[in-house]
Motif scaffolding. Sequence first.
Motif, mmCIF file in Angstrom:
data_model
loop_
_atom_site.group_PDB
_atom_site.id
_atom_site.type_symbol
_atom_site.label_atom_id
_atom_site.label_comp_id
_atom_site.label_asym_id
_atom_site.label_seq_id
_atom_site.Cartn_x
_atom_site.Cartn_y
_atom_site.Cartn_z
ATOM 1 N N GLN A 1 15.024 47.959 15.969
ATOM 2 C CA GLN A 1 15.769 46.923 16.670
ATOM 3 C C GLN A 1 17.143 46.732 16.022
ATOM 4 O O GLN A 1 18.171 46.677 16.709
ATOM 5 C CB GLN A 1 14.966 45.624 16.634
ATOM 6 N N GLU B 1 11.423 43.085 22.646
ATOM 7 C CA GLU B 1 11.138 41.707 22.242
ATOM 8 C C GLU B 1 9.763 41.618 21.607
ATOM 9 O O GLU B 1 8.930 42.531 21.733
ATOM 10 C CB GLU B 1 11.202 40.768 23.459
ATOM 11 N N TRP B 2 9.527 40.508 20.931
ATOM 12 C CA TRP B 2 8.200 40.228 20.397
ATOM 13 C C TRP B 2 7.408 39.497 21.474
ATOM 14 O O TRP B 2 7.661 38.332 21.757
ATOM 15 C CB TRP B 2 8.303 39.433 19.104
ATOM 16 N N ARG C 1 0.505 38.738 11.916
ATOM 17 C CA ARG C 1 1.446 38.847 13.034
ATOM 18 C C ARG C 1 0.791 38.289 14.289
ATOM 19 O O ARG C 1 -0.447 38.254 14.400
ATOM 20 C CB ARG C 1 1.831 40.310 13.264
ATOM 21 N N ASN D 1 8.050 50.939 22.158
ATOM 22 C CA ASN D 1 7.117 49.835 22.341
ATOM 23 C C ASN D 1 5.897 50.105 21.485
ATOM 24 O O ASN D 1 5.447 51.256 21.386
ATOM 25 C CB ASN D 1 6.709 49.728 23.814
ATOM 26 N N GLU E 1 11.201 46.413 13.454
ATOM 27 C CA GLU E 1 12.350 45.606 13.051
ATOM 28 C C GLU E 1 13.554 46.495 12.730
ATOM 29 O O GLU E 1 14.696 46.168 13.081
ATOM 30 C CB GLU E 1 11.973 44.737 11.857
ATOM 31 N N ALA F 1 2.302 38.988 17.675
ATOM 32 C CA ALA F 1 2.941 39.534 18.872
ATOM 33 C C ALA F 1 2.977 41.051 18.806
ATOM 34 O O ALA F 1 2.754 41.660 17.754
ATOM 35 C CB ALA F 1 4.355 38.974 19.009
ATOM 36 N N PHE F 2 3.277 41.646 19.958
ATOM 37 C CA PHE F 2 3.532 43.077 20.056
ATOM 38 C C PHE F 2 5.028 43.298 20.278
ATOM 39 O O PHE F 2 5.740 42.408 20.735
ATOM 40 C CB PHE F 2 2.760 43.708 21.211
ATOM 41 N N PHE F 3 5.499 44.502 19.987
ATOM 42 C CA PHE F 3 6.888 44.857 20.239
ATOM 43 C C PHE F 3 6.946 45.586 21.578
ATOM 44 O O PHE F 3 6.571 46.761 21.676
ATOM 45 C CB PHE F 3 7.419 45.738 19.113
ATOM 46 N N TYR G 1 5.169 47.250 12.286
ATOM 47 C CA TYR G 1 5.972 46.044 12.503
ATOM 48 C C TYR G 1 7.310 46.152 11.768
ATOM 49 O O TYR G 1 8.364 45.813 12.317
ATOM 50 C CB TYR G 1 5.199 44.805 12.050
#
Length: 484
Positions: free
Chosen positions: A195, A13-14, A5, A205, A192, A7-9, A188
């Motif tokens: 979201q 958003e990523w 991966r 977050n 998803e 990115a962070f959440f 992760y």
Amino acid sequence: MTLDRDAFFIGGEWAAPASDQLLQVVSPHSEEVVARVPEGTAADIDAAVAAARTAFDEGPWPRMTPAERIAVVEAFSGLYAANLEQMAGLITTEMGSPTSFSNLAQSPAPWMQIEAFLAVAREFPWEEARTGALGSDVIVRHEPVGVVAAIPPWNVPQFTIMSKLVPALLAGCTVVVKPAPESPLDPYLMAELLQEAGVPPGVVNIVAAGREAGAHLVAHPGVDKVAFTGSTAAGRAIGAVCGEQLKRVSLELGGKSAAIVLDDADLGPTMEGLKFVALMNSGQACVAQTRILASRSNYDAVVDALAETVSAMTVGDPADPATEIGPMVAQRQQERVEKYIALGQEEGARVVTGGLGMPDGLDRGWYVRPTVFADVDNGMRIAQEEIFGPVLSVIPYDDVDDAVRIANDSDYGLAGTVWTSDAEAGLDVARRVRTGTYGVNTYTMDFAAPFGGFKASGVGREFGPEGLAQYTEVKSIYTPLPEG
């Protein structure tokens, strides 16, 4: 398919990380890197807290009705239920939990928590009117505590995230989750699903990071409450910071629980029960009952039965459904457990099965041999300190009063069991042992009932209405006195 991966959440958003630091996720079985993910820094934590703060102070989530929040969490629950197998697989891959345990507890139990908290939330007294002592009505409201820092450990990552995240969401809080660096993959998938369920931006977050970033999160002025599961040493440090800042805190910490085998217990089913309560998740469980108490008159029979049971357990690849004991999460944990096995021998305890060295047939991976010690005195370090591995100590007692005394002779008070053919005698013992949870001829966590510990095992409770209430502040609104 890569598990990497980048990115962070954050803020729905990523989000790109603030640095190029990476966490390498290493398989405890193969010792090979299976994924690389960003490692959070103080700047990433700041961004996550800012997003959570904005979502709480200005966003819709805390202002929704409880029924509206329940509907979103219901959608999340349905999505989670459809992804249990994938979630279990991620956890087995990243931290080595045997797939049999992962598919029993690592993903189904978190989903069961969601459903249990939904049931609690539907009946929770979010706002109630009382007749005041002065004659006027008083409105008592449960309002969200604010921005929650949820800090889970690596051993049961989704289980310990969900015990914090779900009640926080239902209460109207916003959350920053800091997963452990050993288990950053499962969140992760969770992000998803959140979201897709329609959780508004910034409400949840997620930033995986190590201790330094975790300490920054705990002390962050934008955080209203810290919910932590982990070691007692870390819990003391977190509690000190929260105490200084008058920040709300709940701590689910370590254990050194005792299983008392009474003389009338049927050793066949008792050993099957002890195999689970003492060695679940390869012994990497805070509720593991690693002190086995047996009467002096029945001591040899219990030791022999336990040694036979443990020596027959299958040790090996956590991806194999036949495996009962997998590897330790990391090399440092393997070394820690081996040091305790050596220490037990130095203290004068006798190894009846297991001991130092790799299990038969394994030449790699962070494995230890499941070990049973006999001739253990409760004052020994192996009987007092949490080892967090498959190491059991059988301790003799004189009579039932002595067994209760030994069980209570611990800094901890998280779990325990008693094994007997007399249910009433078992209940009597259960009422006398100072732990937050206890089982008679069984041990489980019922998500409708509170879970937590006495003494150094923690502060606060998870699960049930008590667990949901931990994420609320209680407000009293006084109405005018009646005229006349």
